[in-house]
Design an enzyme around this catalytic site. Structure first.
Site, PDB file in Angstrom:
ATOM      1  N   TYR A  60      -3.803  40.445 -10.354  1.00  0.00           N
ATOM      2  CA  TYR A  60      -4.085  40.242  -8.933  1.00  0.00           C
ATOM      3  C   TYR A  60      -3.430  38.967  -8.421  1.00  0.00           C
ATOM      4  O   TYR A  60      -3.448  37.944  -9.101  1.00  0.00           O
ATOM      5  CB  TYR A  60      -5.603  40.133  -8.679  1.00  0.00           C
ATOM      6  CG  TYR A  60      -5.887  39.839  -7.214  1.00  0.00           C
ATOM      7  CD1 TYR A  60      -5.834  40.871  -6.279  1.00  0.00           C
ATOM      8  CD2 TYR A  60      -6.113  38.546  -6.761  1.00  0.00           C
ATOM      9  CE1 TYR A  60      -6.026  40.605  -4.928  1.00  0.00           C
ATOM     10  CE2 TYR A  60      -6.305  38.280  -5.416  1.00  0.00           C
ATOM     11  CZ  TYR A  60      -6.254  39.316  -4.503  1.00  0.00           C
ATOM     12  OH  TYR A  60      -6.437  39.053  -3.169  1.00  0.00           O
ATOM     13  N   TRP A  92      -1.092  37.111  -4.744  1.00  0.00           N
ATOM     14  CA  TRP A  92      -0.207  37.253  -3.593  1.00  0.00           C
ATOM     15  C   TRP A  92       1.270  37.219  -3.949  1.00  0.00           C
ATOM     16  O   TRP A  92       2.100  37.625  -3.145  1.00  0.00           O
ATOM     17  CB  TRP A  92      -0.497  36.123  -2.604  1.00  0.00           C
ATOM     18  CG  TRP A  92      -1.487  36.478  -1.567  1.00  0.00           C
ATOM     19  CD1 TRP A  92      -2.733  37.000  -1.771  1.00  0.00           C
ATOM     20  CD2 TRP A  92      -1.329  36.332  -0.152  1.00  0.00           C
ATOM     21  NE1 TRP A  92      -3.361  37.173  -0.556  1.00  0.00           N
ATOM     22  CE2 TRP A  92      -2.517  36.757   0.440  1.00  0.00           C
ATOM     23  CE3 TRP A  92      -0.308  35.850   0.662  1.00  0.00           C
ATOM     24  CZ2 TRP A  92      -2.711  36.746   1.830  1.00  0.00           C
ATOM     25  CZ3 TRP A  92      -0.499  35.827   2.034  1.00  0.00           C
ATOM     26  CH2 TRP A  92      -1.689  36.280   2.608  1.00  0.00           C
TER      27      TRP A  92
HETATM   28  N1  LIG Z   1     -13.667  29.552  -4.223  1.00  0.00           N
HETATM   29  C1  LIG Z   1     -12.859  30.424  -3.642  1.00  0.00           C
HETATM   30  N2  LIG Z   1     -11.964  31.114  -4.368  1.00  0.00           N
HETATM   31  C2  LIG Z   1     -11.135  31.984  -3.777  1.00  0.00           C
HETATM   32  C3  LIG Z   1     -11.192  32.197  -2.386  1.00  0.00           C
HETATM   33  C4  LIG Z   1     -12.151  31.481  -1.623  1.00  0.00           C
HETATM   34  O1  LIG Z   1     -12.263  31.634  -0.390  1.00  0.00           O
HETATM   35  N3  LIG Z   1     -12.955  30.592  -2.288  1.00  0.00           N
HETATM   36  N4  LIG Z   1     -10.334  33.105  -1.808  1.00  0.00           N
HETATM   37  C5  LIG Z   1      -9.873  34.197  -2.637  1.00  0.00           C
HETATM   38  C6  LIG Z   1      -8.818  34.940  -1.979  1.00  0.00           C
HETATM   39  S1  LIG Z   1      -9.218  35.612  -0.462  1.00  0.00           S
HETATM   40  C7  LIG Z   1      -7.616  35.172  -2.538  1.00  0.00           C
HETATM   41  S2  LIG Z   1      -6.530  36.255  -1.756  1.00  0.00           S
HETATM   42  C8  LIG Z   1      -7.238  34.584  -3.823  1.00  0.00           C
HETATM   43  C9  LIG Z   1      -5.776  34.168  -3.912  1.00  0.00           C
HETATM   44  O2  LIG Z   1      -5.400  34.076  -5.232  1.00  0.00           O
HETATM   45  P1  LIG Z   1      -3.885  34.249  -5.691  1.00  0.00           P
HETATM   46  O3  LIG Z   1      -3.192  35.255  -4.850  1.00  0.00           O
HETATM   47  O4  LIG Z   1      -3.881  34.471  -7.165  1.00  0.00           O
HETATM   48  O5  LIG Z   1      -3.332  32.793  -5.346  1.00  0.00           O
HETATM   49  P2  LIG Z   1      -1.840  32.264  -5.251  1.00  0.00           P
HETATM   50  O6  LIG Z   1      -1.925  30.784  -5.386  1.00  0.00           O
HETATM   51  O7  LIG Z   1      -1.183  32.780  -4.025  1.00  0.00           O
HETATM   52  O8  LIG Z   1      -1.188  32.850  -6.556  1.00  0.00           O
HETATM   53  C10 LIG Z   1       0.048  33.444  -6.581  1.00  0.00           C
HETATM   54  C11 LIG Z   1       0.739  33.033  -7.877  1.00  0.00           C
HETATM   55  O9  LIG Z   1       1.980  33.737  -7.938  1.00  0.00           O
HETATM   56  C12 LIG Z   1       2.995  32.827  -8.338  1.00  0.00           C
HETATM   57  N5  LIG Z   1       4.272  33.335  -7.810  1.00  0.00           N
HETATM   58  C13 LIG Z   1       4.789  33.178  -6.569  1.00  0.00           C
HETATM   59  N6  LIG Z   1       5.966  33.791  -6.471  1.00  0.00           N
HETATM   60  C14 LIG Z   1       6.210  34.364  -7.659  1.00  0.00           C
HETATM   61  C15 LIG Z   1       7.286  35.146  -8.172  1.00  0.00           C
HETATM   62  O10 LIG Z   1       8.254  35.445  -7.488  1.00  0.00           O
HETATM   63  N7  LIG Z   1       7.168  35.585  -9.459  1.00  0.00           N
HETATM   64  C16 LIG Z   1       6.111  35.284 -10.243  1.00  0.00           C
HETATM   65  N8  LIG Z   1       6.090  35.758 -11.480  1.00  0.00           N
HETATM   66  N9  LIG Z   1       5.089  34.533  -9.793  1.00  0.00           N
HETATM   67  C17 LIG Z   1       5.141  34.087  -8.519  1.00  0.00           C
HETATM   68  C18 LIG Z   1       2.583  31.506  -7.743  1.00  0.00           C
HETATM   69  O11 LIG Z   1       3.205  30.435  -8.395  1.00  0.00           O
HETATM   70  C19 LIG Z   1       1.061  31.550  -7.913  1.00  0.00           C
HETATM   71  O12 LIG Z   1       0.681  31.009  -9.144  1.00  0.00           O
HETATM   72  O13 LIG Z   1      -8.071  33.457  -4.101  1.00  0.00           O
HETATM   73  C20 LIG Z   1      -9.451  33.798  -4.049  1.00  0.00           C
HETATM   74  N10 LIG Z   1     -10.238  32.695  -4.541  1.00  0.00           N
HETATM   75  N1  LIG Z   2      -3.436  28.212   5.713  1.00  0.00           N
HETATM   76  C1  LIG Z   2      -3.894  29.257   5.009  1.00  0.00           C
HETATM   77  N2  LIG Z   2      -4.288  30.376   5.656  1.00  0.00           N
HETATM   78  C2  LIG Z   2      -4.777  31.431   4.942  1.00  0.00           C
HETATM   79  C3  LIG Z   2      -4.841  31.406   3.531  1.00  0.00           C
HETATM   80  C4  LIG Z   2      -4.427  30.208   2.880  1.00  0.00           C
HETATM   81  O1  LIG Z   2      -4.485  30.102   1.646  1.00  0.00           O
HETATM   82  N3  LIG Z   2      -3.963  29.166   3.645  1.00  0.00           N
HETATM   83  N4  LIG Z   2      -5.300  32.509   2.831  1.00  0.00           N
HETATM   84  C5  LIG Z   2      -5.273  33.795   3.496  1.00  0.00           C
HETATM   85  C6  LIG Z   2      -6.146  34.767   2.810  1.00  0.00           C
HETATM   86  S1  LIG Z   2      -5.626  35.436   1.333  1.00  0.00           S
HETATM   87  C7  LIG Z   2      -7.314  35.207   3.308  1.00  0.00           C
HETATM   88  S2  LIG Z   2      -8.232  36.387   2.475  1.00  0.00           S
HETATM   89  C8  LIG Z   2      -7.809  34.704   4.579  1.00  0.00           C
HETATM   90  C9  LIG Z   2      -9.296  34.422   4.505  1.00  0.00           C
HETATM   91  O2  LIG Z   2      -9.818  34.296   5.768  1.00  0.00           O
HETATM   92  P1  LIG Z   2     -11.312  33.789   5.907  1.00  0.00           P
HETATM   93  O3  LIG Z   2     -12.145  34.362   4.847  1.00  0.00           O
HETATM   94  O4  LIG Z   2     -11.701  34.031   7.304  1.00  0.00           O
HETATM   95  O5  LIG Z   2     -11.056  32.224   5.662  1.00  0.00           O
HETATM   96  P2  LIG Z   2     -11.976  31.056   5.150  1.00  0.00           P
HETATM   97  O6  LIG Z   2     -11.225  29.812   5.493  1.00  0.00           O
HETATM   98  O7  LIG Z   2     -12.396  31.241   3.759  1.00  0.00           O
HETATM   99  O8  LIG Z   2     -13.281  31.166   6.039  1.00  0.00           O
HETATM  100  C10 LIG Z   2     -13.261  30.988   7.449  1.00  0.00           C
HETATM  101  C11 LIG Z   2     -14.403  30.100   7.835  1.00  0.00           C
HETATM  102  O9  LIG Z   2     -15.640  30.746   7.573  1.00  0.00           O
HETATM  103  C12 LIG Z   2     -16.632  29.743   7.525  1.00  0.00           C
HETATM  104  N5  LIG Z   2     -17.764  30.202   6.726  1.00  0.00           N
HETATM  105  C13 LIG Z   2     -17.896  30.164   5.384  1.00  0.00           C
HETATM  106  N6  LIG Z   2     -19.096  30.685   5.020  1.00  0.00           N
HETATM  107  C14 LIG Z   2     -19.713  31.059   6.153  1.00  0.00           C
HETATM  108  C15 LIG Z   2     -20.976  31.682   6.441  1.00  0.00           C
HETATM  109  O10 LIG Z   2     -21.767  31.980   5.561  1.00  0.00           O
HETATM  110  N7  LIG Z   2     -21.232  31.972   7.737  1.00  0.00           N
HETATM  111  C16 LIG Z   2     -20.391  31.662   8.744  1.00  0.00           C
HETATM  112  N8  LIG Z   2     -20.717  32.030   9.983  1.00  0.00           N
HETATM  113  N9  LIG Z   2     -19.209  31.040   8.507  1.00  0.00           N
HETATM  114  C17 LIG Z   2     -18.874  30.763   7.235  1.00  0.00           C
HETATM  115  C18 LIG Z   2     -15.962  28.522   6.921  1.00  0.00           C
HETATM  116  O11 LIG Z   2     -16.346  27.366   7.653  1.00  0.00           O
HETATM  117  C19 LIG Z   2     -14.483  28.828   7.016  1.00  0.00           C
HETATM  118  O12 LIG Z   2     -13.722  27.795   7.586  1.00  0.00           O
HETATM  119  O13 LIG Z   2      -7.134  33.501   4.944  1.00  0.00           O
HETATM  120  C20 LIG Z   2      -5.725  33.673   4.939  1.00  0.00           C
HETATM  121  N10 LIG Z   2      -5.157  32.549   5.617  1.00  0.00           N
HETATM  122 MO   LIG Z   3      -7.293  36.670   0.414  1.00  0.00          MO
END
Ligand SMILES: Nc1nc2c(c(=O)[nH]1)N[C@H]1C(S)=C(S)[C@@H](COP(=O)(O)OP(=O)(O)OC[C@H]3O[C@@H](n4cnc5c(=O)[nH]c(N)nc54)[C@H](O)[C@@H]3O)O[C@H]1N2
Ligand SMILES: Nc1nc2c(c(=O)[nH]1)N[C@H]1C(S)=C(S)[C@@H](COP(=O)(O)OP(=O)(O)OC[C@H]3O[C@@H](n4cnc5c(=O)[nH]c(N)nc54)[C@H](O)[C@@H]3O)O[C@H]1N2
Ligand SMILES: [Mo]
Length: 768
Positions: free
Chosen positions: A110, A112
């Site tokens: 899993y 991005w």
């Molecule tokens: N506590 C907490 N944890 C969270 C979240 C949260 O809100 N709170 N959010 C969750 C969410 S919504 C998401 S989507 C995940 C994201 O989790 P990930 O999608 O696993 O996070 P990334 O850092 O984007 O990891 C992508 C990896 O791919 C590698 N990569 C980039 N380009 C290439 C390439 O061309 N080839 C190869 N082989 N590797 C490459 C990068 O170096 C990086 O290590 O995290 C989750 N974890």
């Molecule tokens: N710059 C940047 N943008 C991103 C990403 C990134 O890594 N960097 N990741 C992308 C990805 S993979 C995803 S999935 C999306 C995620 O998108 P979201 O899940 O919407 O993003 P978050 O920043 O985790 O949460 C948004 C806000 O929700 C609020 N929040 C947290 N818990 C609660 C709660 O219990 N109740 C309420 N009402 N509010 C709460 C927090 O204050 C937080 O700032 O973001 C995307 N956008």
């Molecule tokens: Mo995500």
């Protein structure tokens, strides 16, 4: 020195890479982007960086035969040649599938990865493993697993999360009120999966601000709407949105303002849900007075908001974050119910859509057209786990879990292959993952950088970055298809994932099945050609590949009329039923009820989270930790770039804390603190903020985990990765989504000399 400008795109925006003497020295936003972001500034830093992996490596202990049971992360790496590395990896795939079967290869991988539709590392890995006989995979995602499992049961589709949403022009023209659970944070619009040509989100938020639309930010953080949006801030206790929604529903029903016609003609189950809201079912009326002590919002404010929602055309949106918590299905189901009660579903600019503030491009007007896409092929094993159950799978071979009405049996994992994701960033309770990780015999990782994942692998294969190859960038939420042209030569001995997998496939005797005898250039033409055929069928004229490549991008025309989700269903529910068993919105779901899950019953309910400020354990760990998406990077990507580095406090990941909570602990801005609970501990740098609910602290995800003692579970993360603190459990037996946001901690000043952050330097390697 001559400077060449090379068009390129990334998850964090499109740009021209400015290349001098074989180096990317700077970037310039894509000329077509009226609202470029700032994350692209980190690009030169990550392409040319000490954190790049210069050649293939193997963990020293693995070479000595220390495999299953070995705690990874603390040993030196031994450099090997590419030939040797490919031979070792192919040998392991061959051995494991022969001795244990393909299900023992975990290739879920899993993550991005990078933008670009051909060199998408995870898809390339899946293609290779598929032609090699298959693997155990992962379904759903970390973003909205609970929501995407639930919605097909409720409204018959996931379009309200990941498909075309009621668009911003429709909201701005028709809604008077926008109620945003989790706000509309500006930071989240910095990214778009696959590569967007435009920062659309910033544009539409500006338009909304100018239009006078009343916006309510329901969040523990004031910064979840930018100041210039003029939103009202209703600070809510984390994890209590369902209670607030129930109370809003109660107040609307008590005032007799529910849309009875819509509930009767377009929904099933209203009577049962109504009885629950009114307390007829369980003796607890979900009134504003009931919700006030739960949510921390006073009853009058709740009643006032309910009255405004009943009186005005209202768009309701819930951030994806509010379902990444205990019982995360409930706030999403209740969002739909509230939109049904207010009657806005299928009407212009009103109703509900999830995630307007979660990512760039939600609500961006766009004709629904496919984009170029690499097909991963068919997995002959057909076994998958819900994405966030990875530690459980490693811990309990032969065990399993409920998931969406079925039982998933966990395989006995021997080989883990990860390319394009970072579980040592994304997964919860990383100390538990580290222990479970030891179960595998062999762990192979393709990575451009020495991330925490690469440091926990046995065989590390250096991958190129997008700047070192040609690709096509595109997103289903953006009107541009971007040429991503190679700007510089591969750094060190890095190779494209495609080339790496082609050689592994070759060693396994399946090269042609993997490559289909196309090279990079032939694949780009092929994928573009397939998508273009679909565009032509939809009546959209586009240039051929050569003209596209020469121009650097294609831009689709904007749609002629605003898009309204569920409009046809609203207008004629008999002729255009939803794809649910009843054809209607299921406020009560017989299917879900039939699963018999006590943690996800047949209609939305309020369950107190397992960790929240109302829980008894709040005594020992009195602060609620939100780990939101980072403003300065994409997850763990770009952490070593200038934008992320500039945001660190005393070299650590910042933690936001309110003035009272800081004062109670004798903390001041700039202090280094230890954030801890029973699962782990990390350091962080204090930022005192007025705009955070007392009792709540917040840290972004994605700082590269840096254990003080690498390889030792429970070791202090000196950099500030919040996932050493979060809990690894499923939202419920329905969605099994991650619950990162339900997390309690305590904070103390770190009195000792803080160890240096070393994770942005290469690990120890041996010489050959
Ligand atoms: N506590 C907490 N944890 C969270 C979240 C949260 O809100 N709170 N959010 C969750 C969410 S919504 C998401 S989507 C995940 C994201 O989790 P990930 O999608 O696993 O996070 P990334 O850092 O984007 O990891 C992508 C990896 O791919 C590698 N990569 C980039 N380009 C290439 C390439 O061309 N080839 C190869 N082989 N590797 C490459 C990068 O170096 C990086 O290590 O995290 C989750 N974890
Ligand atoms: N710059 C940047 N943008 C991103 C990403 C990134 O890594 N960097 N990741 C992308 C990805 S993979 C995803 S999935 C999306 C995620 O998108 P979201 O899940 O919407 O993003 P978050 O920043 O985790 O949460 C948004 C806000 O929700 C609020 N929040 C947290 N818990 C609660 C709660 O219990 N109740 C309420 N009402 N509010 C709460 C927090 O204050 C937080 O700032 O973001 C995307 N956008
Ligand atoms: Mo995500």
């Amino acid at each position: 020195m001559t400077v060449t400008a090379i068009p390129h795109a990334s998850h964090w925006g499109a740009f021209d890479a400015l290349v001098e003497d074989g180096q990317v020295t700077a970037v310039r936003p894509f000329a077509g982007d009226r609202h470029p972001g700032t994350l692209i500034d980190s690009v030169p830093d990550i392409v040319h960086s000490r954190t790049r992996i210069d050649r293939p490596y193997v963990r020293a202990g693995w070479l000595r035969g220390e495999r299953a049971g070995a705690m990874r992360g603390g040993e030196a790496f031994v450099p090997v040649s590419w030939d040797e590395a490919i031979r070792l990896v192919a040998g392991e795939i061959g051995r494991v599938r022969q001795d244990h079967g393909n299900a023992s290869i975990f290739g879920g991988s899993y993550g991005w990865a990078s933008a670009g539709r051909f060199h998408h590392a995870r898809t390339q890995l899946h293609r290779m493993l598929n032609v090699a006989g298959g693997f155990t995979g992962q379904v759903t995602n970390y973003s909205y697993a609970a929501g995407m499992t639930l919605m097909p049961h409720i409204v018959g589709t996931n379009d309200c999360i990941q498909g075309p949403a009621t668009d911003w022009p429709s909201i701005i023209d028709n809604a008077k009120l926008m109620v945003c659970f989790g706000g509309l944070p500006l930071k989240n619009g910095e990214v778009c999966a696959g590569g967007a040509g435009e920062g659309q989100y910033r544009h539409w938020l500006r338009q909304a601000a100018a239009s006078g639309l009343r916006i309510v930010n329901i969040s523990p953080l004031r910064q979840d709407t930018p100041d210039w949006l003029g939103a009202e801030w209703l600070p809510i206790r984390p994890g209590t949105d369902t209670a607030l929604m129930l109370a809003l529903a109660h107040a609307i029903v008590a005032a007799g303002r529910e849309d009875r016609a819509f509930l009767a003609t377009h929904c099933v189950g209203w009577e049962k849900l109504r009885a629950y809201i009114l307390g007829e079912a369980d003796g607890v009326a979900k009134t504003p007075a009931w919700a006030a002590p739960v949510t921390g919002i006073d009853a009058e404010t709740i009643a006032g908001l309910a009255a405004a929602m009943a009186a005005n055309p209202t768009m309701i949106t819930s951030a994806w974050s509010i379902q990444r918590q205990d019982w995360g299905e409930q706030p999403y189901w209740m969002t739909v119910a509230l939109a049904a009660i207010t009657g806005g579903i299928g009407r212009p600019g009103t109703g509900f859509t999830f995630g307007y503030g979660s990512i760039n491009g939600v609500g961006n007007p766009r004709i629904d057209l496919p984009v170029p896409q690499l097909n991963a092929g068919r997995n002959p094993v057909g076994l998958f786990i819900p994405v966030a159950r990875v530690t459980d799978m490693l811990e309990q071979p032969g065990g399993g879990c409920d998931y969406n009405g079925r039982w998933i049996t966990y395989p006995d994992t021997k080989l883990i292959y990860w390319a394009g994701g970072n579980p040592f960033h994304h997964h919860q309770d990383l100390n538990r993952l580290l222990r479970a990780w030891a179960k595998a015999e062999t762990i192979v990782v393709n990575e451009p950088w020495w991330t925490t994942l690469a440091r926990h692998a046995d065989i590390v294969l250096p991958a190129t970055t997008t700047l070192e190859r040609n690709d096509i960038g595109a997103s289903s939420r953006d009107r541009h298809v971007m040429a991503m042209k190679q700007a510089v030569a591969p750094q060190g001995q890095a190779r494209d994932d495609f080339a790496i997998f082609a050689d592994i496939a070759d060693a396994l005797g399946v090269r042609h099945a993997f490559t289909e005898q196309r090279d990079e250039s032939a694949w780009l033409r092929h994928l573009y050609g397939q998508a273009r055929a679909a565009w032509t069928r939809a009546g959209i004229e586009t240039p051929d590949f050569d003209a596209f490549w020469a121009a650097g991008h294609v831009e689709f025309p904007a749609p002629e009329k605003p898009f309204v989700l569920f409009e046809d269903f609203r207008n004629d529910p008999e002729a255009n039923p939803l794809n649910t068993p009843s054809g209607k919105v299921e406020l009560v779901s017989g299917t879900i009820g039939g699963f018999g899950y006590d943690d996800c019953p047949d209609h939305p309910v309020w369950f107190a989270p397992k960790e929240w400020l109302g829980a008894p354990e709040a005594g020992r760990f009195p602060l609620h930790l939100l780990s939101f998406q980072p403003a300065t990077r994409l997850h763990s990507q770009l952490d070593q770039g200038r934008v992320s580095l500039a945001s660190k406090v005393a070299g650590r990941e910042p933690i936001l804390i309110g003035p009272e909570d800081a004062a109670a602990r004798g903390l001041a801005a700039g202090d280094i603190v230890r954030v801890f609970n029973d699962r782990g501990a990390c350091l962080a740098g204090v930022v005192v903020s007025e705009g955070i609910l007392p009792g709540v602290v917040a840290m972004a995800t994605g700082a590269w985990m840096d254990p003080a003692v690498p390889g030792e579970p429970g070791s202090l993360c000196v950099h500030g990765n919040p996932n050493v603190l979060t809990r690894d459990e499923g939202t419920s037996r329905l969605g099994q989504g991650p619950v990162a946001q339900s997390c309690l901690v305590e904070i103390v000043r770190y009195e000792e000399t803080a160890p240096p952050v070393r994770v942005h330097e290469p690990p120890v390697t041996e010489t050959t």
